[in-house]
Design a protein around this motif. Structure first.
Motif, short mmCIF file in Angstrom:
data_model
loop_
_atom_site.label_atom_id
_atom_site.label_comp_id
_atom_site.label_asym_id
_atom_site.label_seq_id
_atom_site.Cartn_x
_atom_site.Cartn_y
_atom_site.Cartn_z
N LYS A 1 -2.66 5.92 -7.42
CA LYS A 1 -2.38 5.58 -8.81
C LYS A 1 -0.87 5.64 -9.01
N LEU A 2 -0.33 4.64 -9.66
CA LEU A 2 1.11 4.66 -9.93
C LEU A 2 1.33 5.14 -11.35
N VAL B 1 9.94 10.34 -8.55
CA VAL B 1 11.27 9.84 -8.21
C VAL B 1 12.16 9.91 -9.44
N TYR B 2 13.34 10.52 -9.28
CA TYR B 2 14.34 10.55 -10.35
C TYR B 2 15.55 9.75 -9.88
N GLY B 3 16.03 8.90 -10.70
CA GLY B 3 17.25 8.20 -10.34
C GLY B 3 17.07 6.70 -10.22
N PRO B 4 18.07 6.04 -9.78
CA PRO B 4 19.37 6.58 -9.33
C PRO B 4 20.18 7.16 -10.48
N PRO C 1 14.85 -1.05 -5.85
CA PRO C 1 14.63 -2.16 -4.90
C PRO C 1 14.44 -1.67 -3.46
N ILE C 2 13.39 -2.14 -2.84
CA ILE C 2 13.15 -1.81 -1.43
C ILE C 2 12.95 -3.09 -0.65
N LEU D 1 8.58 5.00 -5.57
CA LEU D 1 9.81 4.21 -5.60
C LEU D 1 9.57 2.88 -6.30
N ILE D 2 8.43 2.28 -5.97
CA ILE D 2 8.11 1.00 -6.60
C ILE D 2 7.94 1.19 -8.09
#
Lengths: 253, 961
Positions: free
Chosen positions: A28-29, A52-55, A152-153, A146-147
């Motif tokens: 789950k996102l 995820v925190y950031g950038p 961007p990946i 991250l997504i």
């Protein structure tokens, strides 16, 4: 002969899977609102949360900042209740430091770090339940987070384990039970679309004769996982999109 | 592809950990019927052509088995009439959990296509999986799973009939209520066509002979009591070993205790059978006794209790409390695990009816009571029987007949028995194995020549015992400058046996070639063992060479290993080689190299002995066989030649060099051989024996021992030294193979040879360990590649364990074969022989007869009685009769004859000839009248020996003639 065979003569593993089958994956996102991106990932009974925190600006000493790319800071931790025996797990012990570094290595290979000079991305993963294959689940969860954060990946980075059953048959996605009873385990983090391997680790040595087939098995596992992640991401995007309204328009068209 | 329903299983062990495991339920598991259209087709041996014929059910049916039927009645299931059996996965796991040997046997059944078995994975099938209820016992749950699977099958295939065979009455009743046809195996087998053989094979757990039969044995404690007892330290767990001489005595080796625990008497042994893992309770120290020194044999009938009671009394009377020899004494209170296996033996004669007594060949196993309808036939046969149960009211364990081996006394039957008793795999090589062999004619290709060093020009020769067809070593020696070049060339078996092939696996499981007197059970097929691998004279063969450069003082300057092609010039026997060396007129290359080798070997041997290597002795004999009748013609002690020790020295040298090399390259997984230092208590008998003779035997180190043995010479008894060496040999532990990574470096030591490292390299044709060593060495010198298992230390260790077991068994089998043929040789003979007293016991002397390598007991009194002629002195270990004193190691002359009363245990009967003791000894044969020549009627002879015992105060009637 080994006392217990990991793959029965009828071709089923101890939990009823076949050699090439992954455990059930649920993910789950966007499970948290506070971080910029988050994800929950379940592979079999292994359950992991990633945030995820950031950038953002480099915290602490500025000297760590790079002028041409961003700093990726990974923190791995395990909940006290994640394994059968309840154990205090201090942050920063050897095992978690190692896993943090491996995680960082895998993520650095896909994040377009050059887009964020002088900045930092924090990735926190917390294992809620450990049942074998902790690292792969963490990588997969981090990818989703991250997504979700919109960083961007280049492509998905997926990880998977593989091992040998009965010293002969390669099998994928090793559970804790199999890890304990079986022989060496191979962990691979890969970019499944381009087929690149970004990280590979073995718990013991494999014989050269076996390494190839186990590696291929693990790679195949990564590819299978990518499909599942991809489907989850698309579903998530559709859900978000429909909430904001633009998916609706596409429905109408 | 798969349904992903997750279920949670909880298991609690030890510290109450909660284990959660996944359990996937699938929809792709097939029922195994070819005719079924609902399921995906899978490979299945179920066949509509096989019919189970049972008159209880007049239709064709498939059988579903419950766990208890498999555990108890596997021998019946192995029979051909029962087929089309569905084994549920629930049952399979339960069987595996309960007994691994039965599980393995069951699997061979399942894999046999003609038995038509099929495994149905019911616990992962979406329709037959059920959840365990709260508080439901595992057994009930499993029963429910089985019933669920049965009803599913009935629903799934309405046209077929299914029968559930179960011994559990409750399960049967519930099944019947649920509409499942369930039946016990007893009525089922009884109503099968041609059931006679089958019925004998049924294992009977409960036999109600006599409802009010009184209990002969105290009850065993239940498991909970045993476990708490062990935990609290009041009870001890250990392995029970029955005494071979006294059926009412045995030992329990407990890990926690230094000494073995002595158990005595019916109640003390309490139905423990040799090998069982039992729990013992120790008595108070004041009740501890020393082991009895009498010999007791079980002579009871089927339900004869008096006999055992009387014997017990006898035992009690002799029970002594000698200081120093008191052992911890206890009684068996429970049995953790039975180690019952199948036993070879015969029926005890003279019993009528369906209940028969079976006498196992192994004397440490009690007689077994079986039920059979073919007793008359079986009485002439050697047979195999297994134990089913041992209820409290029964004097003997209950068992059932498994199969007959052949006529008693037949050579082939006896060989078969020896092989079976020692678990030697001896079936023909399978097609699959034979297909791994190279095709004939076998030629050496250019490719081979390129890969190997060509040594065909060297003057290589082999030296072996006469008649040897599997020649695995050859030697050469030549001058190179001031030095000598010595080569040991070993047959390159690993070139032909590639890892992982059927041939390799077969050789690995056999472990060693077994030599019986008139038969050889090969480890590898004949084509390899006596042709392609055998380094025959004049033929080009592949070899693995170990080449040293040695100076003339036998110092090794350098060593190299490589694969080679050799052409042995001549294959010699030890005798021929010896003659070549001694014959001064011969001066060809072979003679020269043999002389060099001999010279070097002497130096090497001297050096080795100086380092503390032991020279041990065991009486070894060779039996000369008549090639046509296969009967033993003569027995002779093996002759020794200098050349034997010459070959031996170089083999040792090669083994040591190879061991160093492979350990250096493979510190974790080298297959080495070690000989552990025996615990000093092992030497007690030797030291004691030495002390009586006024000799001090030092055992502090191998060197001391070797020295004391060398010094132990008495001019008046030239054989004394050899006897001490024989005793010393018996103090030793077995040398064993191991993987180097599993032990500490200090433990690699080989005590007997006094070298820090040793392995086996020189006999790959007959030992599997050598093949592993060859492969390792081949990798070391770049001639071959590794494979996974070779580098796996735990796997190597596993193989080593098996090899150790096989080796030990092969050794025992060889001895048993010699013993059998010695008996055959002495049948009907009566001979006076020179012997030596090895041990002095309370009622007997143990006498060694070197000429036949025979050791036997000379009874001084009837069993259980103390002699009124002899006085036993325990302190000095002597027996005194008036003015004659018999010490250990004294030479005696004995008359040797064979007592065949007990057809399984033919025994040598010894009678004293000299020193002459009035009223006991018999005169030498020469003085006897020819009319009582023993060969004319062996029956009469037996009788007379029996009489003699009874009238031992008079002269036996025979001697009066």
């Amino acid at each position: 002969m080994s006392k217990k065979e990991l793959l029965s003569k009828i071709g089923l593993r101890l939990d009823g899977r076949r050699a090439h089958e992954l455990r059930r994956i649920r993910c789950k996102l966007g499970v948290f609102t506070e971080p910029d991106g988050s994800a929950y990932m379940e592979q079999g009974l292994t359950k992991v949360l990633a945030a995820v925190y950031g950038p953002h600006q480099v915290r602490g000493s500025k000297s760590k900042a790079h002028h041409d790319n961003c700093l990726i800071n990974c923190q791995f931790s395990m909940a006290v209740f994640s394994t059968t025996d309840r154990k205090k797990r201090p942050r920063g012990d050897r095992k978690s430091t190692e896993l943090s570094m491996h995680l960082q290595q895998a993520l650095e290979s896909v994040i377009k770090t050059e887009l964020y000079p002088w900045s930092q991305i924090d990735v926190y993963v917390e294992v809620l339940h450990a049942d074998g294959g902790i690292y792969p689940t963490c990588v997969n969860a981090a990818t989703l987070a991250l997504i979700d954060a919109g960083i961007p990946i280049k492509e998905y980075v997926c990880a998977c384990t593989a091992s040998l059953a009965n010293n002969d048959v390669p099998m994928v996605d090793i559970s804790h039970q199999e890890e304990v009873m079986g022989g060496p385990t191979l962990t691979i983090a890969a970019l499944p679309m381009s087929g690149k391997i970004v990280l590979m680790e073995m718990s013991q040595r494999f014989h050269l004769d076996h390494l190839d087939k186990v590696m291929n098995k693990a790679l195949q596992g990564c590819k299978d996982i990518r499909q599942i992640l991809d489907a989850a991401v698309r579903l998530h995007v559709r859900d978000i999109g429909s909430a904001t309204g633009w998916a609706l328009t596409s429905y109408n068209e | 592809m798969f349904t992903t329903k997750t279920f949670i299983k909880k298991t609690r062990i030890g510290h109450f950990l909660k284990h959660v495991r996944e359990h996937y339920i699938r929809d792709d598991i097939s029922c195994g019927f070819k005719s079924c259209e609902k399921c995906q087709p899978v490979e299945s041996f179920l066949s509509p052509d096989h019919h189970n014929k049972c008159s209880l059910f007049n239709y064709n049916h498939y059988i579903i088995l419950d766990t208890n039927v498999i555990l108890d009645q596997l021998d019946v299931l192995e029979e051909a009439p029962i087929g089309n059996v569905i084994i549920l996965h629930t049952v399979l796991t339960e069987v595996k959990h309960r007994s691994l040997p039965i599980y393995k046997k069951l699997f061979t059944l399942i894999e046999n296509p003609s038995k038509h078995y099929y495994i149905f994975t019911n616990d992962h099938h979406k329709d037959t999986y059920i959840e365990q209820l709260d508080g439901e016992l595992v057994n009930d749950y499993n029963d429910r799973c089985i019933r669920k699977a049965c009803s599913w099958y009935m629903e799934h295939l309405p046209n077929e009939k299914f029968i559930l065979l179960t011994e559990d009455a409750d399960n049967r009743n519930i099944a019947n209520e649920e509409g499942i046809t369930a039946c016990s195996i007893f009525p089922y087998v009884k109503h099968m066509n041609d059931n006679a053989v089958l019925e004998d094979k049924l294992s009977r757990k409960e036999i109600y002979l006599d409802k009010d039969a009184k209990d002969l044995f105290p009850p065993h404690l239940n498991n909970v009591e045993l476990l708490t007892g062990i935990k609290e330290g009041t009870l001890y767990q250990g392995t029970f070993r029955a005494s071979r001489d006294n059926f009412l005595e045995g030992y329990v080796s407990v890990e926690a205790l230094e000494d073995q625990v002595l158990v005595q008497g019916r109640a003390g042994l309490n139905r423990a059978v040799d090998g069982d893992v039992v729990v013992v309770e120790l008595f108070d120290k004041s009740d501890w006794i020393s082991p009895s020194e009498i010999i007791l044999e079980d002579e009871g009938g089927v339900e004869d209790v008096k006999d055992i009671e009387q014997k017990e009394k006898e035992l009690k009377e002799t029970a002594t409390k000698k200081k120093g020899e008191i052992k911890p004494t206890g009684k068996v209170v429970g049995i953790i695990r039975r180690k019952w296996r199948q036993y070879c033996g015969i029926l005890q004669g003279g019993l009528e009816g369906v209940y028969q007594l079976f006498v196992p060949a192994d004397r440490s196993i009690p007689k077994i009571r079986i039920e059979t309808r073919q007793a008359e036939f079986l009485k002439t046969q050697k047979l195999i029987v297994t134990i089913d149960s041992w209820p409290r009211y029964s004097r003997y364990p209950h068992g059932h007949f498994v199969r007959a081996l052949g006529k008693i006394g037949d050579q082939t039957t006896e060989n078969e028995v020896i092989l079976l008793e020692h678990d030697v795999p001896h079936s023909q090589f399978s097609e699959e194995v034979l297909s791994c062999l190279p095709k004939l004619p076998w030629i050496i290709t250019d490719d081979d020549v390129q890969k190997r060093v060509d040594l065909r020009d060297l003057d290589i020769c082999s030296v072996d015992p006469p008649g040897c067809t599997d020649i695995d070593d050859a030697l050469h020696c030549r001058e190179v400058g001031d030095h000598l070049e010595v080569g040991v060339h070993i047959a390159d078996v690993s070139h032909f046996i590639r890892p992982g092939t059927a041939l390799d696996l077969e050789a690995q499981s056999r472990g060693t070639t077994v030599y019986l007197v008139n038969n050889r059970i090969d480890m590898v097929p004949d084509l390899l063992s006596s042709n392609l691998c055998s380094l025959r004279g004049g033929e080009e063969r592949f070899a693995f060479s170990c080449i040293w450069e040695i100076d003339k003082n036998a110092n090794i300057l350098n060593t190299r290993f490589h694969k080679s092609i050799i052409k042995s010039k001549v294959a010699m026997t030890y005798e021929e080689a010896q003659m070549t060396i001694d014959d001064k007129s011969k001066n060809d290359n072979i003679a020269k190299s043999l002389r060099y080798l001999n010279m070097l070997a002497k130096i090497l041997k001297k050096r080795r002995l100086e380092n503390g290597a032991l020279v041990l002795a065991s009486p070894e004999v060779k039996i000369m066989m008549d090639s046509e009748t296969m009967e033993p013609l003569d027995i002779e002690v093996k002759k020794m030649f200098q050349t034997m020790s010459m070959v031996e020295e170089f083999m040792l040298l090669a083994n040591i060099s190879v061991a160093e090399k492979i350990l250096q390259d493979f510190p974790e997984c080298a297959c080495l051989r070690r000989h552990p230092v025996p615990p000093s208590s092992n030497f007690d008998p030797l030291i004691k024996a030495g002390r009586h003779l006024g000799l001090e035997i030092k055992i502090d180190s191998g060197k001391d021992l070797a020295k004391s043995l060398d010094d132990a010479v008495k001019p008046d008894n030239p054989y004394l030294n050899t006897m001490l060496r024989i005793l010393a040999t018996r103090c030793m532990l077995q040398a064993v193979y191991f993987a180097s990574g599993t032990l500490q470096k200090e433990d690699y030591f080989h005590y007997g040879l006094a070298v820090p490292l040793y392995t086996h390299f020189t006999s790959p044709i007959r030992r599997y360990a050598d093949i592993i060593v060859h492969r390792l060495l081949a990798v070391s010198c770049g001639a071959d590649a590794t494979y996974a298992v070779l580098l796996d230390k735990s796997k190597t260790n596993e193989i080593c364990q098996n090899l150790n077991y096989r080796n030990r068994m092969a050794q025992y089998a060889g001895r048993a074969s010699i013993a059998f043929n010695t008996h055959l040789f002495f049948k009907g003979k009566l001979q006076d022989e020179q012997g030596y007293i090895l041990y002095v016991r309370k009622n007997a002397l143990q006498v060694l007869i070197p000429r036949y390598g025979l050791e036997s007991t000379l009874y001084l009194a009837r069993k259980g009685e103390s002699s009124n002629i002899f006085e036993y002195n325990e302190e000095d270990q002597t027996q005194r009769a008036k003015d004659v004193v018999l010490h250990a190691f004294d030479p005696v002359k004995v008359r040797l004859s064979l007592n065949s009363d007990n057809i399984q245990h033919e025994k040598f009967v010894l009678q004293l000839v000299s020193p002459f003791i009035e009223g006991f000894s018999v005169p030498p044969i020469e003085e006897m009248d020819t009319s009582c020549e023993p060969t004319n009627d062996s029956g009469k002879k037996r009788k007379s020996t029996g009489d003699e015992k009874k009238n031992k105060n008079k002269k036996s009637p025979k001697n009066k003639n």
